[in-house]
Enzyme design. Structure first.
Site, short mmCIF file in Angstrom:
data_model
loop_
_atom_site.label_atom_id
_atom_site.label_comp_id
_atom_site.label_asym_id
_atom_site.label_seq_id
_atom_site.Cartn_x
_atom_site.Cartn_y
_atom_site.Cartn_z
N ARG A 149 0.87 -1.10 -0.05
CA ARG A 149 -0.03 0.05 -0.06
C ARG A 149 0.96 1.33 -0.02
NH1 ARG A 149 -5.72 -0.31 1.78
NH2 ARG A 149 -6.12 -2.27 1.91
N ARG B 45 -3.09 6.94 1.88
CA ARG B 45 -3.20 8.17 2.61
C ARG B 45 -2.21 8.71 3.17
NH1 ARG B 45 -8.34 4.74 4.66
NH2 ARG B 45 -6.41 3.17 4.54
N ARG C 182 -7.65 12.93 -3.03
CA ARG C 182 -8.86 12.15 -2.75
C ARG C 182 -9.98 13.38 -2.46
NH1 ARG C 182 -11.80 9.41 -1.63
NH2 ARG C 182 -11.37 7.91 0.08
N ASP D 166 -7.60 -2.22 -6.59
CA ASP D 166 -7.98 -3.18 -5.35
C ASP D 166 -8.22 -4.50 -5.50
OD1 ASP D 166 -8.51 -2.25 -2.44
OD2 ASP D 166 -10.02 -3.79 -2.99
N TYR E 178 -14.74 -11.41 1.44
CA TYR E 178 -15.37 -9.81 1.35
C TYR E 178 -16.98 -9.94 0.63
CZ TYR E 178 -11.58 -7.45 3.05
OH TYR E 178 -10.63 -6.87 3.79
#
Ligand code: CP3
Length: 304
Positions: free
Chosen positions: A5, A9, A18, A54, A120
């Site tokens: 990752r 962020r 974003r 993703d 998921y």
């Protein structure tokens, strides 16, 4: 050396994008996804880039829309008739085609492990119920996910990624008989069908070194449960090992990061096949100077 990752962020330039675009827009717009993929390379010069996408986009060819609500777990909704991987995920291929010529380091493509993707899709509770009372139905779903995932890996390879990482993040929570039945065979199929070197990632991978090594991936990614040196000794030499600073270790101070990195990288000196990384994804509140200290300490560790 690269980070899991590594786009995301903790980067101010990502947070800035974003504010203007939803996560879905970033994933679905090749120009934007390409830009985000390159951000950590431009700032930190990692040794590899990873495609900005993703693991859950693989549910789109199966007929689902994936939602990423702020601060919550992603969820899916059945919205359309299933379509081919090449059509529904063409935007990922476009992202890769845009990024590749701008890179002078390898590009890593990726997918989720079928068990983790199914978890998921179904949610944890339904997953447990299916494991107990509808295992055949679960196997049918895992087979479908494995089939589309294999096609997706082919597509990524076709447009130019150099290696493929498979994230079976949740499979390490399964007890051994369930892991052997519901995760491992599907990982094996993906690795066997992959046209490029594969890296297997699983939280808690160190419990299942032998099982994962039996699939013969190019590398296994480990978290910080055990030392890298022990893991190098246990993993067959033809398989590289990746990891394993804990993401929380990057939250402390530059001095602490230097110390922890010295211990990790120092302990692996002279060992073959070691990719420096984190045990899991970098945390959003990680200070940039700590990332820089992790990189600098790794790359400029004095000899001896
Ligand atoms: O830089 C990179 O590593 C490439 C991009 C990448 C993302 N997700 C982007 C993303 C990769 C490799 C992933 C993998 C992924 N996605 C995994 C496996 C690895 C792991 O962390 O265990 C899993 C389980 C997911 C599913 C997922 N996606 C969750 C649970 C979430 C929400 C939780 C969270 O971290 O916010 C996402 C959203 C997501 N995918 C973000 C990013 C950068 C958050 C970005 C944002 O909110 O702006």
């Amino acid at each position: 050396m690269w980070l899991m990752r590594q786009a995301g962020r903790y980067l101010p330039e990502y947070r800035e994008l974003r504010q203007r675009y939803s996560l879905r827009e970033l994933f679905h717009t090749p120009e934007l996804a390409a830009k985000v993929t390159l951000q950590p390379i431009e700032r930190f010069h990692f040794d590899a880039a990873i495609v900005f996408s993703d693991i859950l986009v693989i549910l789109e060819p199966l007929g689902y829309t994936v939602h990423f609500p702020e601060g919550k777990s992603p969820y899916v909704e059945e919205t359309h008739t299933p379509g081919s991987v090449n059509n529904t995920l063409e935007y990922v291929a476009k992202t890769i085609a845009l990024v590749k010529p701008q890179l002078d380091v390898p590009l890593i493509g990726f997918c989720g492990g079928p068990y983790t993707v199914a978890r998921y899709l179904l949610g944890q509770e339904t997953m447990m119920r299916w494991i107990e009372s509808q295992p055949q139905q679960l196997h049918a779903l895992l087979r479908r996910i494995t089939t589309v995932t294999s096609e997706y890996l082919q597509l990524q390879a076709h447009v130019g990624v150099n290696a493929l990482q498979i994230f079976d993040s949740w499979a390490g929570l399964l007890a051994k008989p369930l892991f052997d039945e519901f995760s491992l065979p599907y990982l094996r199929q993906l690795v066997d069908a992959a046209p490029l070197p594969t890296i297997l990632f699983m939280r808690g991978a160190s419990q299942y070194v032998q099982e994962l090594a039996s699939i013969k991936p190019a590398a296994i990614s480990f978290d910080g449960q055990r030392t890298m040196k022990q893991l190098r000794e246990e993993t067959p030499l033809e398989i590289a090992v990746q990891g394993n600073l804990e993401p929380a270790d990057l939250l402390s101070s530059v001095a602490e990061v230097q110390k922890k990195t010295h211990v990790l990288v120092g302990s692996m000196r002279g060992e073959p096949g070691f990719i420096v990384n984190l045990g899991h994804g970098i945390l959003p509140n990680t200070p940039l100077e700590n990332v820089q200290a992790f990189i600098d300490t790794t790359k400029f560790l004095p000899p001896g």
